[in-house]
Enzyme design. Structure first.
Site, PDB file in Angstrom:
ATOM      1  N   HIS A  41       0.756  -1.515  -0.016  1.00  0.00           N
ATOM      2  CA  HIS A  41      -0.207   0.063   0.189  1.00  0.00           C
ATOM      3  C   HIS A  41       1.223   1.395   0.148  1.00  0.00           C
ATOM      4  CE1 HIS A  41      -3.437  -2.776   0.551  1.00  0.00           C
ATOM      5  NE2 HIS A  41      -2.617  -2.944   2.397  1.00  0.00           N
ATOM      6  N   SER A  76      16.572  14.073 -21.562  1.00  0.00           N
ATOM      7  CA  SER A  76      15.894  15.124 -21.210  1.00  0.00           C
ATOM      8  C   SER A  76      16.258  16.449 -22.002  1.00  0.00           C
ATOM      9  CB  SER A  76      15.497  15.460 -20.024  1.00  0.00           C
ATOM     10  OG  SER A  76      15.266  16.853 -20.028  1.00  0.00           O
TER      11      SER A  76
END
Length: 472
Positions: free
Chosen positions: A192, A317
């Site tokens: 979780h 990038s």
């Protein structure tokens, strides 16, 4: 006014989709099995092998000619027939296309193409041959679907076994090797999204090895069905022409032993395509497991568990020179998603046909190579990404050292065994009332317990690095 160049006027023709453009090198191996020329070549193989069986019979009928008036084919005549599909190249593709332009029927064009080759047989063989008079044996008692279903099954079978499966197996083999290498490398779990009982990196990779192997074993065991039984599956034309022949036995022999497929004894005009729905469902399921792997690795990279080897000269990038983006995994995700959507559509569409035949499957079946190609791109992109990963051991150790609370489960379980009252509540109070659980706070808690020294010794041995359990 200047007119812009029309892209449609450029030669050679520009590919419409990235499968034959940007990704051509990656998808090219599937052209050998799942392209239109590959399908037509396979149709020719089916046609000529059917001719050979009809002329020469098989062991089950005493190797007697099946169609009256046809003499058994000699070895060189059989070799000539088999050379027709094997020599189907650029010139043959153009010739077939010319026939199809006239007939508007691709299988009929195959028949006419073979007829042309029969006319050349005597010249090529250098002697008279009955092949020049055997045009009536081409496509004998067949409906187009007799040829198509066998050809498509063989194309798909070969494409899966020769291209897709090796690419998928390479992923599993890589993961298995890494699972073994990292089997003892402790890693913080996140359930979780929250710190949880530690695991090992090897075990987490082994989970994917097990999941993927189950699916690949299904693909390896897949049946590829075929039929050859006429226009509505009744052998009507066969029996009308040769009523004394056991056509069921001939059909079984041809599909099983000549085509290498599983014989389907009961069909309408078409083979029912259930095997295809099963196969595409399994490959789609495999894609989804691989997608899950891509997402997990992407997040491990984000956490710093893995670093990526930068490619020399490559741009991570366009504006941030420090970045090495996980593009291989993102590319794999996207292509696997496209593949799944198309495979799911194939599975749903192909299992339905109105009464004895409709044509909805025809266009659909021409697109089988598309989802397989997207899956192949995903597989190869994923493997490239996996090969560029470097384990960041310091990040793993840092995560564990910063999360001593994760040993609470082990401590409370040992205390349960030792009969300590309310151990879960004691650990809950410790871990939820302290802002940050450290090695020292766990040690202090252990020393405060009213338990035997032997139990404390067990508890002191539980650390985030050692509390990793076992896996096979």
């Amino acid at each position: 006014m200047l007119l812009s160049m029309k892209l449609t006027d450029i030669s050679p023709a520009i590919a419409l989709t990235p499968l034959d453009g940007r990704y051509h090198k990656q998808t090219a191996p599937l052209v050998e099995y799942m392209s239109e020329p590959a399908l037509n070549r396979e149709r020719m193989r089916v046609e000529v092998e059917w001719m050979i069986l009809l002329a020469n019979g098989f062991e089950g009928n005493g190797n007697q000619t099946i169609v009256p008036g046809v003499k058994p084919l000699t070895d060189d005549e059989q070799a000539y027939l088999r050379s027709i599909p094997e020599n189907f190249g650029a010139e043959g593709i153009a010739q077939h296309a010319a026939y199809e332009a006239k007939t508007h029927h691709d299988v009929k064009a195959v028949e006419y193409y073979i007829d042309d080759q029969l006319e050349k047989a005597a010249d090529v063989l250098g002697h008279d041959t009955q092949l020049t008079g055997l045009k009536t044996l081409v496509h004998f008692a067949c409906t187009s679907e007799d040829i198509n279903n066998l050809s498509i099954a063989r194309c798909v079978k070969n494409g899966v076994e020769q291209v897709w499966l090796p690419a998928a197996q390479a992923i599993v083999d890589h993961l298995a090797q890494k699972a073994d290498a990292y089997r003892d490398k402790a890693m913080l779990s996140l359930t979780h999204g929250q710190p949880a009982t530690p695991t090992t990196l090897g075990k987490e990779l082994a989970v994917y090895v097990y999941r993927l192997n189950r699916q690949l074993n299904k693909v390896k065991a897949q049946e590829y069905l075929g039929k050859i039984n006429g226009a509505t599956g009744t052998f009507g034309a066969h029996l009308a022409a040769c009523p004394d022949v056991d056509w069921v036995a001939v059909s079984r022999e041809f599909v099983t032993n000549r085509m290498g497929l599983t014989w389907n004894p009961l069909t309408t005009q078409i083979e029912s395509h259930d095997w295809q729905a099963e196969l595409y469902g399994t490959i789609s399921h495999t894609n989804r497991i691989l997608h899950n792997l891509c997402v997990d690795v992407w997040m491990y990279i984000s956490r710093g568990v893995f670093a990526q080897v930068p490619v020399k000269g490559a741009t991570g990038s366009s504006t941030m020179p420090h970045k090495v983006n996980p593009i291989r995994f993102e590319n794999a995700e996207a292509n696997l998603e496209i593949s799944c959507s198309l495979l799911d559509t194939l599975s749903a569409t192909l299992v339905e046909s109105r009464w004895q035949r409709d044509l909805t499957d025809s266009t659909v079946l021409r697109n089988v190579g598309v989802p397989m190609a997207h899956s192949l791109i995903g597989l190869r992109s994923l493997l490239k990404g996996l090969n560029k990963l470097l384990l960041n051991r310091e990040a793993l150790d840092r995560d564990l050292e910063n999360n001593w609370a994760v040993v609470a489960e082990g401590i409370q379980t040992v205390l349960r065994r030792a009969g300590y009252p309310s151990p879960y509540e004691a650990l809950k109070a410790l871990t939820r009332t302290n802002a940050h659980i450290t090695r020292e706070s766990i040690a202090e808690f252990i020393e405060s317990l009213d338990v035997a020294e032997s139990v404390k010794q067990e508890l002191r041995a539980i650390t985030p690095q050692s509390y990793t359990g076992v896996f096979e």
